[in-house]
Design a protein around this motif. Structure first.
Motif, short mmCIF file in Angstrom:
data_model
loop_
_atom_site.label_atom_id
_atom_site.label_comp_id
_atom_site.label_asym_id
_atom_site.label_seq_id
_atom_site.Cartn_x
_atom_site.Cartn_y
_atom_site.Cartn_z
N LYS A 69 4.86 -8.54 -6.97
CA LYS A 69 6.25 -8.35 -6.56
C LYS A 69 6.99 -7.46 -7.55
O LYS A 69 7.80 -6.61 -7.16
CB LYS A 69 6.95 -9.72 -6.46
CG LYS A 69 8.39 -9.64 -5.95
CD LYS A 69 8.43 -9.10 -4.52
CE LYS A 69 9.85 -9.12 -3.96
NZ LYS A 69 9.90 -8.59 -2.58
N ALA A 70 6.68 -7.62 -8.84
CA ALA A 70 7.32 -6.79 -9.85
C ALA A 70 6.96 -5.31 -9.64
O ALA A 70 7.83 -4.44 -9.79
CB ALA A 70 6.89 -7.24 -11.24
N LYS A 71 5.73 -5.03 -9.30
CA LYS A 71 5.33 -3.64 -9.02
C LYS A 71 6.18 -3.05 -7.90
O LYS A 71 6.67 -1.93 -7.98
CB LYS A 71 3.85 -3.59 -8.63
CG LYS A 71 2.86 -3.82 -9.76
CD LYS A 71 1.43 -3.96 -9.25
CE LYS A 71 0.94 -2.70 -8.57
NZ LYS A 71 -0.46 -2.86 -8.08
N GLU A 72 6.35 -3.84 -6.85
CA GLU A 72 7.16 -3.39 -5.70
C GLU A 72 8.60 -3.13 -6.12
O GLU A 72 9.19 -2.09 -5.77
CB GLU A 72 7.09 -4.44 -4.61
CG GLU A 72 7.98 -4.14 -3.41
CD GLU A 72 8.04 -5.32 -2.45
OE1 GLU A 72 9.11 -5.49 -1.81
OE2 GLU A 72 7.06 -6.06 -2.34
N LEU A 73 9.19 -4.06 -6.87
CA LEU A 73 10.60 -3.93 -7.26
C LEU A 73 10.82 -2.76 -8.20
O LEU A 73 11.86 -2.10 -8.15
CB LEU A 73 11.07 -5.23 -7.92
CG LEU A 73 11.14 -6.46 -7.01
CD1 LEU A 73 11.48 -7.71 -7.82
CD2 LEU A 73 12.15 -6.25 -5.89
N LEU A 74 9.85 -2.47 -9.05
CA LEU A 74 9.98 -1.33 -9.97
C LEU A 74 10.06 -0.01 -9.22
O LEU A 74 10.76 0.91 -9.66
CB LEU A 74 8.80 -1.31 -10.95
CG LEU A 74 8.87 -2.34 -12.08
CD1 LEU A 74 7.50 -2.49 -12.74
CD2 LEU A 74 9.92 -1.94 -13.12
N ALA A 76 10.79 0.25 -5.75
CA ALA A 76 11.64 0.25 -4.55
C ALA A 76 13.10 -0.10 -4.83
O ALA A 76 13.92 -0.04 -3.92
CB ALA A 76 11.08 -0.73 -3.52
N THR A 77 13.43 -0.48 -6.07
CA THR A 77 14.81 -0.86 -6.40
C THR A 77 15.24 -0.21 -7.71
O THR A 77 14.43 0.39 -8.42
CB THR A 77 14.95 -2.39 -6.55
OG1 THR A 77 14.39 -2.80 -7.82
CG2 THR A 77 14.26 -3.13 -5.43
N ASN A 115 6.01 6.57 -11.38
CA ASN A 115 6.02 6.30 -9.94
C ASN A 115 4.75 5.58 -9.48
O ASN A 115 4.22 5.83 -8.41
CB ASN A 115 6.20 7.60 -9.15
CG ASN A 115 6.62 7.33 -7.72
OD1 ASN A 115 7.31 6.36 -7.44
ND2 ASN A 115 6.20 8.18 -6.80
N GLY A 116 4.27 4.66 -10.32
CA GLY A 116 3.11 3.88 -9.95
C GLY A 116 1.78 4.50 -10.30
O GLY A 116 0.74 3.94 -9.98
N VAL A 191 -6.37 1.30 1.02
CA VAL A 191 -5.15 1.32 1.84
C VAL A 191 -5.20 2.60 2.68
O VAL A 191 -5.92 3.54 2.35
CB VAL A 191 -3.87 1.31 0.97
CG1 VAL A 191 -3.79 0.02 0.17
CG2 VAL A 191 -3.81 2.52 0.05
N PRO A 192 -4.44 2.65 3.78
CA PRO A 192 -4.41 3.87 4.59
C PRO A 192 -4.10 5.09 3.75
O PRO A 192 -3.37 5.02 2.76
CB PRO A 192 -3.31 3.59 5.61
CG PRO A 192 -3.30 2.09 5.74
CD PRO A 192 -3.61 1.58 4.35
N ALA A 193 -4.65 6.22 4.12
CA ALA A 193 -4.59 7.42 3.30
C ALA A 193 -3.17 7.82 2.91
O ALA A 193 -2.94 8.31 1.80
CB ALA A 193 -5.28 8.58 4.03
N ALA A 194 -2.21 7.61 3.78
CA ALA A 194 -0.84 8.05 3.50
C ALA A 194 0.00 6.99 2.82
O ALA A 194 1.16 7.21 2.52
CB ALA A 194 -0.16 8.48 4.80
N ALA A 195 -0.58 5.82 2.53
CA ALA A 195 0.21 4.71 2.01
C ALA A 195 0.48 4.85 0.52
O ALA A 195 -0.31 5.42 -0.22
CB ALA A 195 -0.50 3.39 2.28
N ASN A 196 1.62 4.31 0.09
CA ASN A 196 1.90 4.13 -1.33
C ASN A 196 1.28 2.80 -1.72
O ASN A 196 1.65 1.75 -1.20
CB ASN A 196 3.41 4.10 -1.56
CG ASN A 196 3.78 3.93 -3.03
OD1 ASN A 196 3.10 3.25 -3.78
ND2 ASN A 196 4.86 4.56 -3.42
N GLU A 197 0.32 2.84 -2.63
CA GLU A 197 -0.46 1.64 -2.95
C GLU A 197 0.40 0.45 -3.34
O GLU A 197 0.07 -0.70 -3.06
CB GLU A 197 -1.43 1.97 -4.08
CG GLU A 197 -2.32 0.82 -4.47
CD GLU A 197 -3.21 1.18 -5.62
OE1 GLU A 197 -2.69 1.40 -6.72
OE2 GLU A 197 -4.42 1.26 -5.42
#
Length: 259
Positions: A69-74, A76-77, A115-116, A191-197
């Motif tokens: 969840k922390a990865k996502e918040l870093l 996306a927010t 950016n990840g 993950v799908p090729a166009a996805a952000n991991e």
């Protein structure tokens, strides 16, 4: 809970309920007793069955969910690292940052700034001749798999740098060489090729795991069949930041030749 497939299904549903509660209460200090209550069983029985079903302890699973969840918040927010630390249940930002760096491979601030992305991992070596793990990757025939990451890790949760890894364009033969002697888990992720991991809540992630695999000293090899499948709620999150590996792979530097 008795024997038979119905009992097994009941156990998995109970574990799923506890994981759903973990997702809902990441900021809270959940105890094993709290988790067992949501699964409607004793603490001892819960801990034993949770590890049997997921491969890891309840506390380890909860820790992985918090870091996911922390990865996502870093990304996306605009929340600060301290705010994210509190949001995912850490009382100390220092403890959070240290745990994040160990599991993801880079500090929270660097993860956001890059950016990840993270640099490709090095190969761990203790001076002994490395072995190899090779075999064939299979997956659902109609799945949008994108690039397939395979890594050897010391534990069932994919975290930190793999001791050795490879990336495939598609299912098929693989070989992971330069593997240090030891006991390793082979973990796969796509993950799908166009996805952000790091932002895959709405994507169909595919995972797989085998192990532990014993890799002896010397130029010997393990041959395995490795199956990718749709990720379930019972699967531990994938924590390493791998996007830069994928980026380098697209440039041709890390991918094996087409078969």
């Amino acid at each position: 809970m008795g024997g038979g497939s119905r009992a097994v299904g009941d156990v998995e549903k109970a574990v799923e309920r506890s994981i759903e509660e973990m997702h809902e209460k990441l900021a809270e200090a959940l105890s094993i007793g709290d988790m067992a209550k949501s699964a409607m069983c004793s603490k001892f029985h819960f801990s034993r069955e949770f590890q049997r079903v997921t491969g890891v302890t309840p506390r380890r699973f909860l820790s992985a969910l918090r870091l996911q969840k922390a990865k996502e918040l870093l990304l996306a927010t605009q929340l600060t690292v301290a705010e994210i630390s509190q949001t995912v249940g850490y009382g100390s930002v220092g403890t959070f940052s240290s745990r994040f760096a160990i599991s993801v491979g880079v500090s929270p601030s660097d993860y956001r700034r890059q950016n990840g992305f993270i640099d490709p991992p090095g190969i761990v070596s203790n001076g002994e001749i490395g072995g190899a793990v090779k075999g064939v990757v299979t997956g659902p025939p109609d799945a949008d798999l994108g690039l397939i990451f395979l890594g050897l890790f010391p534990g069932r949760v994919p975290e930190g740098e793999p001791v050795s890894c490879t990336i495939l364009r598609r299912p098929g033969p693989f070989e992971i060489g330069n593997t240090p002697p030891g006991s390793w888990y082979l973990l796969g992720h796509s993950v799908p090729a166009a996805a952000n991991e790091a932002l895959t809540d709405w994507q169909e992630v595919h995972v797989g795991h085998l192990g532990p695999l014993e890799v002896p000293s010397g130029a010997s090899s393990q041959t395995v069949e490795f199956q990718l499948r749709s990720m379930r709620i019972l699967d531990p999150p994938v924590l390493p930041a791998l996007q830069n590996i994928r980026s380098a792979a697209f440039a041709g530097g890390l991918l094996p030749a087409d078969h």
